[in-house]
Write a protein that holds these residues in place. Structure first.
Motif, PDB file in Angstrom:
ATOM      1  N   ALA A   1      35.897  76.016 -53.868  1.00 57.38           N
ATOM      2  CA  ALA A   1      37.262  76.196 -53.681  1.00 57.38           C
ATOM      3  C   ALA A   1      37.239  75.973 -51.823  1.00 57.38           C
ATOM      4  O   ALA A   1      38.549  75.591 -51.289  1.00 57.38           O
ATOM      5  CB  ALA A   1      37.619  77.876 -53.738  1.00 57.38           C
ATOM      6  N   SER A   2      36.271  76.121 -51.451  1.00 59.50           N
ATOM      7  CA  SER A   2      36.296  75.798 -49.730  1.00 59.50           C
ATOM      8  C   SER A   2      36.353  74.260 -49.462  1.00 59.50           C
ATOM      9  O   SER A   2      36.654  74.016 -48.348  1.00 59.50           O
ATOM     10  CB  SER A   2      35.038  76.462 -49.022  1.00 59.50           C
ATOM     11  N   TRP A   3      35.624  73.546 -50.620  1.00 63.58           N
ATOM     12  CA  TRP A   3      35.414  72.221 -50.278  1.00 63.58           C
ATOM     13  C   TRP A   3      36.812  71.566 -50.887  1.00 63.58           C
ATOM     14  O   TRP A   3      37.488  70.540 -50.164  1.00 63.58           O
ATOM     15  CB  TRP A   3      34.343  71.614 -50.803  1.00 63.58           C
ATOM     16  N   ILE A   4      37.303  72.006 -51.922  1.00 65.59           N
ATOM     17  CA  ILE A   4      38.596  71.311 -52.561  1.00 65.59           C
ATOM     18  C   ILE A   4      39.491  72.659 -52.760  1.00 65.59           C
ATOM     19  O   ILE A   4      39.671  73.003 -54.011  1.00 65.59           O
ATOM     20  CB  ILE A   4      38.159  70.684 -53.847  1.00 65.59           C
ATOM     21  N   PRO A   5      40.306  72.994 -51.829  1.00 61.93           N
ATOM     22  CA  PRO A   5      41.251  74.223 -51.839  1.00 61.93           C
ATOM     23  C   PRO A   5      42.411  73.828 -52.704  1.00 61.93           C
ATOM     24  O   PRO A   5      42.773  72.527 -52.951  1.00 61.93           O
ATOM     25  CB  PRO A   5      41.766  74.362 -50.402  1.00 61.93           C
ATOM     26  N   ASP A   6      43.271  74.696 -53.267  1.00 61.55           N
ATOM     27  CA  ASP A   6      44.513  74.549 -54.272  1.00 61.55           C
ATOM     28  C   ASP A   6      43.984  73.733 -55.193  1.00 61.55           C
ATOM     29  O   ASP A   6      44.992  73.009 -55.882  1.00 61.55           O
ATOM     30  CB  ASP A   6      45.310  73.764 -53.398  1.00 61.55           C
ATOM     31  N   GLU A   7      42.909  73.953 -55.796  1.00 60.13           N
ATOM     32  CA  GLU A   7      42.634  73.517 -57.364  1.00 60.13           C
ATOM     33  C   GLU A   7      41.483  74.219 -57.922  1.00 60.13           C
ATOM     34  O   GLU A   7      40.911  74.999 -57.239  1.00 60.13           O
ATOM     35  CB  GLU A   7      42.236  71.965 -57.199  1.00 60.13           C
ATOM     36  N   LEU A   8      41.381  74.358 -59.205  1.00 54.59           N
ATOM     37  CA  LEU A   8      40.336  74.931 -59.918  1.00 54.59           C
ATOM     38  C   LEU A   8      39.201  73.372 -60.277  1.00 54.59           C
ATOM     39  O   LEU A   8      39.973  72.499 -60.956  1.00 54.59           O
ATOM     40  CB  LEU A   8      40.647  75.462 -61.113  1.00 54.59           C
ATOM     41  N   PHE A   9      37.963  73.801 -59.877  1.00 52.35           N
ATOM     42  CA  PHE A   9      36.932  72.872 -60.468  1.00 52.35           C
ATOM     43  C   PHE A   9      36.038  73.386 -61.400  1.00 52.35           C
ATOM     44  O   PHE A   9      35.364  74.441 -61.237  1.00 52.35           O
ATOM     45  CB  PHE A   9      36.226  72.714 -59.206  1.00 52.35           C
ATOM     46  N   PHE A  10      35.931  72.396 -62.375  1.00 53.28           N
ATOM     47  CA  PHE A  10      34.959  72.853 -63.612  1.00 53.28           C
ATOM     48  C   PHE A  10      33.940  71.762 -63.820  1.00 53.28           C
ATOM     49  O   PHE A  10      34.228  70.549 -63.432  1.00 53.28           O
ATOM     50  CB  PHE A  10      35.818  72.916 -64.873  1.00 53.28           C
ATOM     51  N   ARG A  11      32.641  72.013 -64.136  1.00 57.68           N
ATOM     52  CA  ARG A  11      31.753  70.969 -64.672  1.00 57.68           C
ATOM     53  C   ARG A  11      31.636  71.135 -66.211  1.00 57.68           C
ATOM     54  O   ARG A  11      31.653  72.300 -66.630  1.00 57.68           O
ATOM     55  CB  ARG A  11      30.556  71.157 -63.742  1.00 57.68           C
ATOM     56  N   LYS A  12      31.126  70.177 -66.877  1.00 58.05           N
ATOM     57  CA  LYS A  12      30.764  70.301 -68.172  1.00 58.05           C
ATOM     58  C   LYS A  12      29.291  69.590 -68.147  1.00 58.05           C
ATOM     59  O   LYS A  12      29.219  68.452 -67.709  1.00 58.05           O
ATOM     60  CB  LYS A  12      31.585  69.709 -69.039  1.00 58.05           C
ATOM     61  N   GLY A  13      28.413  69.727 -68.935  1.00 55.80           N
ATOM     62  CA  GLY A  13      27.253  69.110 -69.252  1.00 55.80           C
ATOM     63  C   GLY A  13      26.115  70.458 -69.204  1.00 55.80           C
ATOM     64  O   GLY A  13      26.387  71.402 -68.440  1.00 55.80           O
ATOM     65  N   PRO A  14      24.938  69.853 -69.525  1.00 57.56           N
ATOM     66  CA  PRO A  14      23.709  70.917 -69.151  1.00 57.56           C
ATOM     67  C   PRO A  14      23.966  71.029 -67.671  1.00 57.56           C
ATOM     68  O   PRO A  14      24.382  70.507 -66.804  1.00 57.56           O
ATOM     69  CB  PRO A  14      22.626  70.294 -69.387  1.00 57.56           C
TER      70      PRO A  14
END
Length: 183
Positions: A89-102
Motif C-alpha cells: 500500500a505504501s508503494w501503490i496506494p489506492d489499490e489492493l495488490f495480490f500475488r499468485k504462485g508459489p
C-alpha cells in the motif's frame, strides 16, 4: 532492498500463451467477484504482443469502491490462490495488490482499484500505446533487459529504473489517444 521472489530477475521472450493465461484467469476472477468486478484488464508487458517480460500475468480489476473491496474481495481471491500483499500500500496506494504462485516465482499479479483512479487510465493508455508502437515497445524491451541484468534480484531497482521511460511514454500516449479521439 526488496528481493525478487524467484532469485535473479529474468526478462523472457514474448510467450503467445500469455493472452490465453490472462483469459483463463479473468474467468476465475469474474467467478470469484461476480458483478463487483466492473472490468478485468490485461496490463503490463505480457499484454503487449512481442514484448519480452518477466513471465508474470498482470491483471487490473476495476471495482466500484476500494473500501468495499477490502471487505468483499480478499477472501474470494485467496480462495483462488491469490495472496493479499497489504505491505504494498505504501508503494501503490489506492489499490489492493495480490500475488499468485508459489512464494516465487510468482505467476500472476492482481491490482484492484477504482476505474476513476488516474493510475487506471495510465496503465491502459501505456499498454495501448505500446501495442500500437512496436518501435517504442522494442525500446522498452531494451531497457527492461538492461535493468534485469544490472538489478540482479533487486526488484525495487528494476521497477524504479523504468519510471522515467514509463512516465514519458504515458505522457506521449495520452497525447496520441487525444489526437485519435479528435479524428
Amino acid at each position: 532492498m526488496e528481493k525478487y521472489g524467484a532469485g535473479s530477475i529474468v526478462v523472457s521472450d514474448y510467450d503467445p500463451n500469455w493472452p490465453i493465461l490472462f483469459s483463463q484467469e479473468r474467468t476465475r476472477i469474474e467467478q470469484a467477484l461476480g458483478a463487483f468486478a466492473l472490468a478485468v484488464e490485461h496490463i503490463g508487458s505480457t499484454a503487449v504482443p512481442g514484448l519480452p517480460s518477466k513471465p508474470i500475468i498482470d491483471l487490473l480489476v476495476g471495482v466500484p469502491s476500494l473500501e468495499e473491496a477490502r471487505q468483499r474481495c480478499i477472501k474470494p481471491l485467496e480462495a483462488f490462490g491469490y495472496i493479499y500483499m497489504p505491505q504494498y500500500a505504501s508503494w501503490i496506494p489506492d489499490e489492493l495488490f495480490f500475488r499468485k504462485g508459489p512464494p516465487g516465482p510468482w505467476t500472476h499479479h492482481l491490482h484492484v482499484m477504482e476505474p476513476s483512479h488516474p493510475r487506471w487510465d495510465a496503465r491502459l493508455v501505456f499498454r495501448d500505446y505500446l501495442r500500437a508502437h512496436p518501435d517504442v515497445a522494442r525500446a522498452y524491451a531494451d531497457i527492461k533487459r538492461a535493468l534485469a541484468t544490472s538489478s540482479k534480484d533487486n526488484i525495487e531497482a528494476y521497477r524504479t529504473g523504468k519510471d522515467v521511460f514509463v512516465a514519458e511514454t504515458t505522457a506521449k500516449a495520452r497525447v496520441w489517444r487525444a489526437l485519435a479521439e479528435d479524428q
